[in-house]
Design an enzyme around this catalytic site. Sequence first.
Site, PDB file in Angstrom:
ATOM      1  N   SER A 109     -40.398 -18.973 -18.002  1.00  0.00           N
ATOM      2  CA  SER A 109     -40.389 -17.635 -17.395  1.00  0.00           C
ATOM      3  C   SER A 109     -39.238 -16.804 -17.956  1.00  0.00           C
ATOM      4  O   SER A 109     -38.387 -17.312 -18.692  1.00  0.00           O
ATOM      5  CB  SER A 109     -40.250 -17.735 -15.869  1.00  0.00           C
ATOM      6  N   SER A 111     -36.792 -15.276 -16.242  1.00  0.00           N
ATOM      7  CA  SER A 111     -35.723 -15.033 -15.271  1.00  0.00           C
ATOM      8  C   SER A 111     -34.324 -15.131 -15.877  1.00  0.00           C
ATOM      9  O   SER A 111     -33.359 -14.651 -15.283  1.00  0.00           O
ATOM     10  CB  SER A 111     -35.839 -16.009 -14.097  1.00  0.00           C
ATOM     11  N   LYS A 166     -30.938 -21.625 -13.845  1.00  0.00           N
ATOM     12  CA  LYS A 166     -30.238 -20.394 -13.488  1.00  0.00           C
ATOM     13  C   LYS A 166     -28.771 -20.545 -13.880  1.00  0.00           C
ATOM     14  O   LYS A 166     -28.337 -21.590 -14.357  1.00  0.00           O
ATOM     15  CB  LYS A 166     -30.329 -20.111 -11.977  1.00  0.00           C
ATOM     16  N   SER A 270     -35.714 -12.182 -11.031  1.00  0.00           N
ATOM     17  CA  SER A 270     -35.357 -13.584 -10.869  1.00  0.00           C
ATOM     18  C   SER A 270     -35.409 -13.967  -9.398  1.00  0.00           C
ATOM     19  O   SER A 270     -34.752 -13.346  -8.558  1.00  0.00           O
ATOM     20  CB  SER A 270     -33.947 -13.841 -11.423  1.00  0.00           C
TER      21      SER A 270
END
Length: 305
Positions: A109, A111, A166, A270
């Site tokens: 993804s 994010s 993250k 995100s």
Amino acid sequence: MSLQVILGNFALILFVLMVLTGVIWCLDVFYLAKQRRAAADRALADYDARNARLSAEGVKAEHGGSRATIEAALLRQPTWIEYSGSFFPVIAAVFFLRSFLYEPFKIPSGSMVPTLVIGDLILVNKFTYGIRLPVLNKKVIDVNDPQRGDVMVFKYPRDMSQDYIKRVIGVPGDKIAYENKRLTVNGKAVGYTPLDDYLDDEQPVYHKQLQENLAGVPHRILNDEPAPTLNLHQVYDFPNKEACDYNEDGFSCVVPEGNYFMMGDNRDNSADSRYWGFVPNKNIVGKAFLVWMNLGNLKRIGGIQ
């Protein structure tokens, strides 16, 4: 444990395969091979005795090649044992590397854009945050703790079968505030430097790009100016939510002991700790440190900041 979790846990699948092939390999080495050897010895003894008897009777003995053929046939491993023995060391080596040293992941993804983009193949250091038991993910040896600014892979708290990536924004005890799309950590505003707008590879859209300096770790982030600072209707209930204070302009949180606060670098695109809460220490997988391949853009290969 559900079937979906089992199928989604490659480490568990590897472990089961390693155990199965290892048991078969050991069974063959310590028992079945000896049985085959004993059977071959008996057959060869009978063969030699028969040839000796024939020679004594004046009958020409069988050729020596037949003896070798008999021995080879009786010592040959069954196909299922041969394949298990061949696969066992390979599976064991892969399991060891993925469990204790380095594990590969693919970014699914956007994010973490612009730091990581869709299609990046990354390596994650599995030992930098401590040695953990495979499958159980239980830490048995402490090494280092995650630091602010690290890019970390972890098990998604709402679904442990999913791996998320993250950036560590807050460590235990930190007070994190995010208002008007700017971070404050322990009362100190994080520094930002404007950069050229970022062109999204997935769609022809420019995003505001900034360099964020978090605890001495400079990295790029994106902001979507029209987007709200926080979508309150997307915030879940989560453990220790009482440590956070939400409002229309942002939020503040005190990170509980044994937990970490995570955010994506693509701040307005995100789903992270702002919405689903803290990441417990037990969920940590490792530290992302290298993009080792991107088939669509070889220039992406390099270290992760």
